[in-house]
Design a protein around this motif. Structure first.
Motif, PDB file in Angstrom:
ATOM      1  N   SER A   1      60.027  80.715 -60.649  1.00  0.00           N
ATOM      2  CA  SER A   1      60.128  80.823 -62.114  1.00  0.00           C
ATOM      3  C   SER A   1      58.740  80.772 -62.755  1.00  0.00           C
ATOM      4  CB  SER A   1      61.028  79.712 -62.669  1.00  0.00           C
ATOM      5  OG  SER A   1      60.447  78.436 -62.462  1.00  0.00           O
ATOM      6  N   VAL A   2      57.815  79.992 -62.166  1.00  0.00           N
ATOM      7  CA  VAL A   2      56.427  80.003 -62.658  1.00  0.00           C
ATOM      8  C   VAL A   2      55.833  81.395 -62.486  1.00  0.00           C
ATOM      9  CG1 VAL A   2      54.103  79.118 -62.235  1.00  0.00           C
ATOM     10  CG2 VAL A   2      56.041  77.545 -62.242  1.00  0.00           C
ATOM     11  N   LEU A   3      56.103  81.987 -61.321  1.00  0.00           N
ATOM     12  CA  LEU A   3      55.588  83.332 -61.049  1.00  0.00           C
ATOM     13  C   LEU A   3      56.203  84.360 -61.999  1.00  0.00           C
ATOM     14  CD1 LEU A   3      53.828  85.015 -59.176  1.00  0.00           C
ATOM     15  CD2 LEU A   3      55.766  85.214 -57.620  1.00  0.00           C
ATOM     16  N   LEU A   4      57.519  84.296 -62.205  1.00  0.00           N
ATOM     17  CA  LEU A   4      58.184  85.231 -63.117  1.00  0.00           C
ATOM     18  C   LEU A   4      57.671  85.057 -64.544  1.00  0.00           C
ATOM     19  CD1 LEU A   4      61.884  84.944 -61.836  1.00  0.00           C
ATOM     20  CD2 LEU A   4      60.402  86.971 -61.700  1.00  0.00           C
ATOM     21  N   GLY A   5      57.455  83.794 -64.949  1.00  0.00           N
ATOM     22  CA  GLY A   5      56.940  83.539 -66.293  1.00  0.00           C
ATOM     23  C   GLY A   5      55.569  84.167 -66.498  1.00  0.00           C
ATOM     24  N   ALA A   6      54.710  84.069 -65.468  1.00  0.00           N
ATOM     25  CA  ALA A   6      53.376  84.663 -65.571  1.00  0.00           C
ATOM     26  C   ALA A   6      53.443  86.187 -65.599  1.00  0.00           C
ATOM     27  CB  ALA A   6      52.527  84.204 -64.400  1.00  0.00           C
ATOM     28  N   MET A   7      54.428  86.754 -64.883  1.00  0.00           N
ATOM     29  CA  MET A   7      54.507  88.205 -64.768  1.00  0.00           C
ATOM     30  C   MET A   7      55.144  88.859 -65.998  1.00  0.00           C
ATOM     31  SD  MET A   7      55.661  88.540 -60.773  1.00  0.00           S
ATOM     32  CE  MET A   7      55.730  90.328 -60.765  1.00  0.00           C
ATOM     33  N   PHE A   8      56.159  88.197 -66.569  1.00  0.00           N
ATOM     34  CA  PHE A   8      56.946  88.888 -67.598  1.00  0.00           C
ATOM     35  C   PHE A   8      56.913  88.239 -68.975  1.00  0.00           C
ATOM     36  CE2 PHE A   8      59.150  89.825 -63.510  1.00  0.00           C
ATOM     37  CZ  PHE A   8      58.804  91.167 -63.459  1.00  0.00           C
ATOM     38  N   LEU A   9      56.310  87.064 -69.122  1.00  0.00           N
ATOM     39  CA  LEU A   9      56.309  86.383 -70.412  1.00  0.00           C
ATOM     40  C   LEU A   9      54.881  86.184 -70.907  1.00  0.00           C
ATOM     41  CD1 LEU A   9      59.071  83.704 -69.675  1.00  0.00           C
ATOM     42  CD2 LEU A   9      59.343  85.919 -70.796  1.00  0.00           C
ATOM     43  N   ASP A  10      54.722  86.177 -72.240  1.00  0.00           N
ATOM     44  CA  ASP A  10      53.392  86.064 -72.835  1.00  0.00           C
ATOM     45  C   ASP A  10      53.105  84.691 -73.420  1.00  0.00           C
ATOM     46  OD1 ASP A  10      52.668  88.690 -72.305  1.00  0.00           O
ATOM     47  OD2 ASP A  10      53.719  89.425 -74.077  1.00  0.00           O
ATOM     48  N   ARG A  11      54.150  83.940 -73.713  1.00  0.00           N
ATOM     49  CA  ARG A  11      53.957  82.700 -74.462  1.00  0.00           C
ATOM     50  C   ARG A  11      54.278  81.493 -73.587  1.00  0.00           C
ATOM     51  NH1 ARG A  11      54.707  83.929 -80.430  1.00  0.00           N
ATOM     52  NH2 ARG A  11      54.760  86.202 -80.518  1.00  0.00           N
TER      53      ARG A  11
ATOM     54  N   VAL B   1      64.998  76.058 -67.300  1.00  0.00           N
ATOM     55  CA  VAL B   1      66.317  76.670 -67.071  1.00  0.00           C
ATOM     56  C   VAL B   1      66.569  76.878 -65.579  1.00  0.00           C
ATOM     57  CG1 VAL B   1      67.626  78.799 -67.412  1.00  0.00           C
ATOM     58  CG2 VAL B   1      66.455  77.749 -69.334  1.00  0.00           C
ATOM     59  N   ALA B   2      65.502  77.095 -64.805  1.00  0.00           N
ATOM     60  CA  ALA B   2      65.667  77.326 -63.360  1.00  0.00           C
ATOM     61  C   ALA B   2      66.283  76.110 -62.664  1.00  0.00           C
ATOM     62  CB  ALA B   2      64.316  77.662 -62.728  1.00  0.00           C
ATOM     63  N   ILE B   3      66.072  74.916 -63.213  1.00  0.00           N
ATOM     64  CA  ILE B   3      66.601  73.707 -62.563  1.00  0.00           C
ATOM     65  C   ILE B   3      68.133  73.679 -62.587  1.00  0.00           C
ATOM     66  CG2 ILE B   3      66.623  71.175 -62.659  1.00  0.00           C
ATOM     67  CD1 ILE B   3      63.730  71.359 -63.755  1.00  0.00           C
ATOM     68  N   PRO B   4      68.788  73.787 -63.769  1.00  0.00           N
ATOM     69  CA  PRO B   4      70.259  73.821 -63.736  1.00  0.00           C
ATOM     70  C   PRO B   4      70.826  75.027 -63.004  1.00  0.00           C
ATOM     71  CG  PRO B   4      69.439  74.234 -65.966  1.00  0.00           C
ATOM     72  CD  PRO B   4      68.278  73.772 -65.155  1.00  0.00           C
ATOM     73  N   VAL B   5      70.104  76.153 -63.040  1.00  0.00           N
ATOM     74  CA  VAL B   5      70.585  77.329 -62.293  1.00  0.00           C
ATOM     75  C   VAL B   5      70.669  77.002 -60.801  1.00  0.00           C
ATOM     76  CG1 VAL B   5      69.955  79.665 -61.525  1.00  0.00           C
ATOM     77  CG2 VAL B   5      69.799  79.063 -63.942  1.00  0.00           C
TER      78      VAL B   5
ATOM     79  N   ILE C   1      69.651  85.538 -61.112  1.00  0.00           N
ATOM     80  CA  ILE C   1      69.991  84.952 -62.418  1.00  0.00           C
ATOM     81  C   ILE C   1      68.724  84.540 -63.165  1.00  0.00           C
ATOM     82  CG2 ILE C   1      71.114  82.978 -63.528  1.00  0.00           C
ATOM     83  CD1 ILE C   1      73.182  83.054 -61.222  1.00  0.00           C
ATOM     84  N   THR C   2      67.795  83.900 -62.451  1.00  0.00           N
ATOM     85  CA  THR C   2      66.541  83.479 -63.095  1.00  0.00           C
ATOM     86  C   THR C   2      65.743  84.691 -63.575  1.00  0.00           C
ATOM     87  OG1 THR C   2      66.509  81.586 -61.582  1.00  0.00           O
ATOM     88  CG2 THR C   2      64.500  82.035 -62.795  1.00  0.00           C
ATOM     89  N   SER C   3      65.746  85.759 -62.786  1.00  0.00           N
ATOM     90  CA  SER C   3      65.032  86.978 -63.198  1.00  0.00           C
ATOM     91  C   SER C   3      65.650  87.563 -64.465  1.00  0.00           C
ATOM     92  CB  SER C   3      65.080  88.020 -62.076  1.00  0.00           C
ATOM     93  OG  SER C   3      64.491  87.525 -60.909  1.00  0.00           O
ATOM     94  N   MET C   4      66.992  87.546 -64.544  1.00  0.00           N
ATOM     95  CA  MET C   4      67.662  88.074 -65.739  1.00  0.00           C
ATOM     96  C   MET C   4      67.342  87.211 -66.960  1.00  0.00           C
ATOM     97  SD  MET C   4      71.333  89.120 -64.044  1.00  0.00           S
ATOM     98  CE  MET C   4      72.041  89.626 -65.586  1.00  0.00           C
ATOM     99  N   ILE C   5      67.256  85.900 -66.767  1.00  0.00           N
ATOM    100  CA  ILE C   5      66.880  85.021 -67.880  1.00  0.00           C
ATOM    101  C   ILE C   5      65.445  85.310 -68.316  1.00  0.00           C
ATOM    102  CG2 ILE C   5      66.479  82.606 -68.530  1.00  0.00           C
ATOM    103  CD1 ILE C   5      68.787  81.865 -66.609  1.00  0.00           C
ATOM    104  N   ALA C   6      64.550  85.540 -67.346  1.00  0.00           N
ATOM    105  CA  ALA C   6      63.166  85.886 -67.678  1.00  0.00           C
ATOM    106  C   ALA C   6      63.121  87.181 -68.479  1.00  0.00           C
ATOM    107  CB  ALA C   6      62.339  86.011 -66.400  1.00  0.00           C
ATOM    108  N   TRP C   7      63.933  88.144 -68.068  1.00  0.00           N
ATOM    109  CA  TRP C   7      63.986  89.426 -68.783  1.00  0.00           C
ATOM    110  C   TRP C   7      64.487  89.220 -70.214  1.00  0.00           C
ATOM    111  CZ3 TRP C   7      68.418  92.062 -70.563  1.00  0.00           C
ATOM    112  CH2 TRP C   7      68.183  93.359 -71.024  1.00  0.00           C
ATOM    113  N   ALA C   8      65.532  88.363 -70.373  1.00  0.00           N
ATOM    114  CA  ALA C   8      66.077  88.097 -71.715  1.00  0.00           C
ATOM    115  C   ALA C   8      65.049  87.374 -72.582  1.00  0.00           C
ATOM    116  CB  ALA C   8      67.356  87.258 -71.591  1.00  0.00           C
ATOM    117  N   LEU C   9      64.330  86.413 -71.998  1.00  0.00           N
ATOM    118  CA  LEU C   9      63.301  85.705 -72.766  1.00  0.00           C
ATOM    119  C   LEU C   9      62.167  86.657 -73.153  1.00  0.00           C
ATOM    120  CD1 LEU C   9      63.095  82.326 -70.786  1.00  0.00           C
ATOM    121  CD2 LEU C   9      64.000  82.681 -73.080  1.00  0.00           C
ATOM    122  N   GLY C  10      61.848  87.594 -72.260  1.00  0.00           N
ATOM    123  CA  GLY C  10      60.833  88.590 -72.600  1.00  0.00           C
ATOM    124  C   GLY C  10      61.271  89.441 -73.783  1.00  0.00           C
ATOM    125  N   GLY C  11      62.567  89.814 -73.792  1.00  0.00           N
ATOM    126  CA  GLY C  11      63.099  90.572 -74.932  1.00  0.00           C
ATOM    127  C   GLY C  11      63.044  89.762 -76.211  1.00  0.00           C
TER     128      GLY C  11
END
Length: 321
Positions: A233-243, A253-257, A300-310
């Motif tokens: 999730s740290v890696l996905l956050g760096a790749m797809f999120l800006d903030r 969110v990755a923890i409860p998932v 699931i975590t990747s889809m959440i990252a995508w939604a947060l990016g949107g």
């Protein structure tokens, strides 16, 4: 020492706001390595000797922590993700390059290095493996600050975060966390079995179903998938999120998932054992089921990252200096 390669971050843009993977490729890693080699060749013999002595001292001082860390990655199933994170960290460091404005901070760098050496030997005397292994990463951070400054260390936040997450969790924390995770997975699995109208009798982390008994062992606590999913999730956050807030939200969110998916895995194991074969609860079938469920958690975590990016794209763009 002169910085052998120059750098990366666009003028006026904060490194904390640029994503590591979406950032334009300012440097080909091969070009960066070639520049570093050319920079070393341009060094005076005295400087080269100093760099060689620094490398030699680092190896002598931190060979034991490095060996312990490599042993853990290779032999401990809870730490196997380090075999992936270590080369990824090196890759992202090469990809990010060195800042144009990088300059040595000798005082801060030597302070971090001295602290790392003290931690390393104090941990050795106390047989505290987590601090000993972490002291090596701390020393690397000190070397970065010594040669290129603290802003360069912040510029390499992703490689340092990933390699830090590859350090095995201390046994005290591991034992404290594993048992509650076992009980949580058992409760979730039992609840889902009851939801499917299957008679369940639960005693701690033992689930009794008609004709069968499931024991949710420590290896099935979900701790392995939890630590690996947090790193991803740290890696996905760096790749797809800006903030930063959305990146932190993704990690949270990755923890409860991971916990929920492990509960579903316990349910599936009970379901397959009851209706397909008792062999589904052990051996290759059980291991394969775990890998499939981890893949589901990652998806699931990747889809959440995508939604947060949107969601980020809907927010007003921040002003840059």
């Amino acid at each position: 020492m002169t910085i052998p390669a120059s750098s990366t971050a666009p003028s006026g843009a904060s490194s904390s706001t640029a994503t590591a993977a979406n950032r334009p490729a300012e440097h080909d890693p091969r070009e960066l390595i070639a520049k570093a080699v050319a920079g070393l060749r341009a060094q005076a013999p005295v400087d080269l000797a100093a760099h060689g002595l620094t490398a030699l001292m680092f190896v002598l001082l931190f060979a034991k922590p490095a060996k312990l860390l490599a042993d853990a990655w290779w032999n401990d199933p809870n730490s196997g993700h380090g075999l992936l994170l270590a080369p990824l960290s090196l890759w992202f460091a090469l990809k990010s390059g060195v800042r144009d404005d990088a300059k040595p901070q000798r005082g801060l760098g030597i302070a971090i290095l001295i602290a790392a050496v003290l931690f390393r030997y104090a941990a050795d005397l106390a047989a505290e493996l987590f601090v000993m292994r972490g002291s090596m990463i701390m020393a690397l951070a000190g070397l970065v600050v010594w040669y290129a400054g603290f802003r360069q260390l912040l510029h390499w936040w992703l490689p340092f975060t990933l390699v830090s997450l590859s350090v095995p969790i201390p046994e005290v924390i591991l034992n404290t966390v594993a048992l509650p995770l076992q009980f949580t997975a058992s409760k979730l699995g039992a609840a889902l079995l009851k939801w499917r109208q299957i008679p369940v009798l639960m005693n701690g982390n033992v689930i009794r179903i008609p004709g069968q008994e499931l024991f949710v062992a420590e290896a099935c606590s979900g701790l392995r998938s939890l630590t690996a999913l947090i790193s991803l999730s740290v890696l996905l956050g760096a790749m797809f999120l800006d903030r930063w807030p959305t990146r932190l939200l993704l990690v949270c969110v990755a923890i409860p998932v991971a916990i929920l998916v492990n509960g579903v895995r316990v349910f599936l194991t009970g379901f397959l054992v009851l209706f397909v074969s008792p062999e589904a609860g052990k051996g290759f079938m059980h291991t394969s089921e775990g890998m499939v469920m981890f893949g589901a958690a990652f998806l699931i975590t990747s889809m959440i990252a995508w939604a947060l990016g949107g969601a980020e794209r809907l927010l007003p763009t921040r002003r840059t200096a």
